[in-house]
Design a protein around this motif. Sequence first.
Motif, PDB file in Angstrom:
ATOM      1  N   PHE A  65      32.229  21.841  28.444  1.00  0.00           N
ATOM      2  CA  PHE A  65      31.178  22.545  28.058  1.00  0.00           C
ATOM      3  C   PHE A  65      30.586  20.399  28.140  1.00  0.00           C
ATOM      4  O   PHE A  65      30.868  19.467  28.143  1.00  0.00           O
ATOM      5  CB  PHE A  65      31.353  22.526  26.815  1.00  0.00           C
ATOM      6  CG  PHE A  65      32.509  24.377  27.484  1.00  0.00           C
ATOM      7  CD1 PHE A  65      31.499  25.212  26.864  1.00  0.00           C
ATOM      8  CD2 PHE A  65      33.168  24.349  26.825  1.00  0.00           C
ATOM      9  CE1 PHE A  65      31.667  26.681  27.065  1.00  0.00           C
ATOM     10  CE2 PHE A  65      34.194  25.282  26.678  1.00  0.00           C
ATOM     11  CZ  PHE A  65      33.359  26.888  26.660  1.00  0.00           C
ATOM     12  N   ALA A  66      28.988  20.876  29.140  1.00  0.00           N
ATOM     13  CA  ALA A  66      27.933  20.663  28.940  1.00  0.00           C
ATOM     14  C   ALA A  66      27.024  20.794  28.317  1.00  0.00           C
ATOM     15  O   ALA A  66      26.891  21.548  28.125  1.00  0.00           O
ATOM     16  CB  ALA A  66      27.847  20.059  30.269  1.00  0.00           C
ATOM     17  N   GLY A  67      26.360  19.272  27.729  1.00  0.00           N
ATOM     18  CA  GLY A  67      25.164  19.661  26.828  1.00  0.00           C
ATOM     19  C   GLY A  67      24.139  20.286  26.894  1.00  0.00           C
ATOM     20  O   GLY A  67      23.890  20.060  28.643  1.00  0.00           O
ATOM     21  N   GLY A  68      23.574  21.650  26.653  1.00  0.00           N
ATOM     22  CA  GLY A  68      22.463  21.877  27.422  1.00  0.00           C
ATOM     23  C   GLY A  68      21.187  22.203  26.117  1.00  0.00           C
ATOM     24  O   GLY A  68      20.667  20.805  25.452  1.00  0.00           O
ATOM     25  N   LYS A  69      20.448  22.567  26.067  1.00  0.00           N
ATOM     26  CA  LYS A  69      19.584  23.353  25.339  1.00  0.00           C
ATOM     27  C   LYS A  69      19.848  23.775  23.965  1.00  0.00           C
ATOM     28  O   LYS A  69      21.230  23.607  23.776  1.00  0.00           O
ATOM     29  CB  LYS A  69      18.332  24.073  25.535  1.00  0.00           C
ATOM     30  CG  LYS A  69      18.954  25.800  25.748  1.00  0.00           C
ATOM     31  CD  LYS A  69      17.478  26.560  26.584  1.00  0.00           C
ATOM     32  CE  LYS A  69      18.407  27.472  26.196  1.00  0.00           C
ATOM     33  NZ  LYS A  69      17.250  28.874  26.663  1.00  0.00           N
ATOM     34  N   PRO A  70      19.455  22.642  22.482  1.00  0.00           N
ATOM     35  CA  PRO A  70      19.797  23.465  21.611  1.00  0.00           C
ATOM     36  C   PRO A  70      20.260  24.284  21.561  1.00  0.00           C
ATOM     37  O   PRO A  70      19.941  25.520  21.725  1.00  0.00           O
ATOM     38  CB  PRO A  70      18.271  22.839  20.041  1.00  0.00           C
ATOM     39  CG  PRO A  70      17.780  22.131  21.242  1.00  0.00           C
ATOM     40  CD  PRO A  70      17.783  23.105  22.663  1.00  0.00           C
ATOM     41  N   GLY A  71      21.503  24.058  20.721  1.00  0.00           N
ATOM     42  CA  GLY A  71      22.799  25.115  20.575  1.00  0.00           C
ATOM     43  C   GLY A  71      23.394  26.682  22.054  1.00  0.00           C
ATOM     44  O   GLY A  71      23.706  27.629  21.728  1.00  0.00           O
ATOM     45  N   HIS A  72      23.135  25.854  23.318  1.00  0.00           N
ATOM     46  CA  HIS A  72      23.715  25.928  24.445  1.00  0.00           C
ATOM     47  C   HIS A  72      24.696  24.991  24.787  1.00  0.00           C
ATOM     48  O   HIS A  72      24.302  23.675  24.525  1.00  0.00           O
ATOM     49  CB  HIS A  72      22.122  26.608  24.930  1.00  0.00           C
ATOM     50  CG  HIS A  72      22.272  27.823  24.470  1.00  0.00           C
ATOM     51  ND1 HIS A  72      20.089  27.738  23.521  1.00  0.00           N
ATOM     52  CD2 HIS A  72      22.118  29.589  25.036  1.00  0.00           C
ATOM     53  CE1 HIS A  72      20.472  29.218  23.078  1.00  0.00           C
ATOM     54  NE2 HIS A  72      21.244  30.513  24.004  1.00  0.00           N
TER      55      HIS A  72
END
Length: 254
Positions: free
Chosen positions: A188-195
């Motif tokens: 999992f790579a970080g995206g917008k907050p909560g995603h």
Amino acid sequence: MDSVDVVRARVLKGVRHGFLGRGGGVSQGEVAGLNVGLGAGDDPAAVAENRRRARVAVAPEAQLVTLYQVHSAECIVVTSPWNDADRPRADAIVTDRPGLLLGILTADCAPVLLADPDAGVIGAAHAGWKGAIGGVVQATVAAMEQLGAQRSRIRAAIGPSIAQGSYEVDDAFRDRFCAKDPQNGAYFAGGKPGHWHFDLEGFVASQLAASGVEAAESLHLDTYGAPQRFYSFRRSCHRNEASYGRQISLISLD
């Protein structure tokens, strides 16, 4: 007439197989092309012709066998073909019988084709996130082993599927995977907050490795990002389309 788009994996060289796109079919409208999905709301005659073309492109004399896919980890051993109306509910299929063409349908989920040519055993799996985390890859390898395959000899290829950059998920989705194994957080790579962005292809590859399959190839073909070439459920949803097609991945013994 456009020719059927067939992608073949290097790791399966010598094995009759193919990951097919939407090119070369007769379907029209939103599912234009080589739609092989019986549940896509398409003209049944068009789907039948597309399936015929798919079979001819990979193994003309073989009999096509597909499943009623339900996002499970269930694997079926097939010894003789069944009618489309009698398709078993499962998401993976294996055989040691020549003359059968195993088919898996996808529209973002990862198709996996597997073979142990020395044993004369092949398999095909539909690995969406539910099936992948549920163990469909492991179930397929185990079923092949029961037919005489050896894990160390199995070769596998992961075909066109939704790429990490196209696959946004929420915290709850990621938490489900990390609860199963904290190391799954690596996909999992970080995206917008909560995603987050989930690497389905990478996760499926990790499941092959954990199952003892050392010779595995990922084709890195993004279904979402190639609308002219592949069908994509998520892209169809984002476009508010009423229907979406399915492409097919095929493998057969000589």
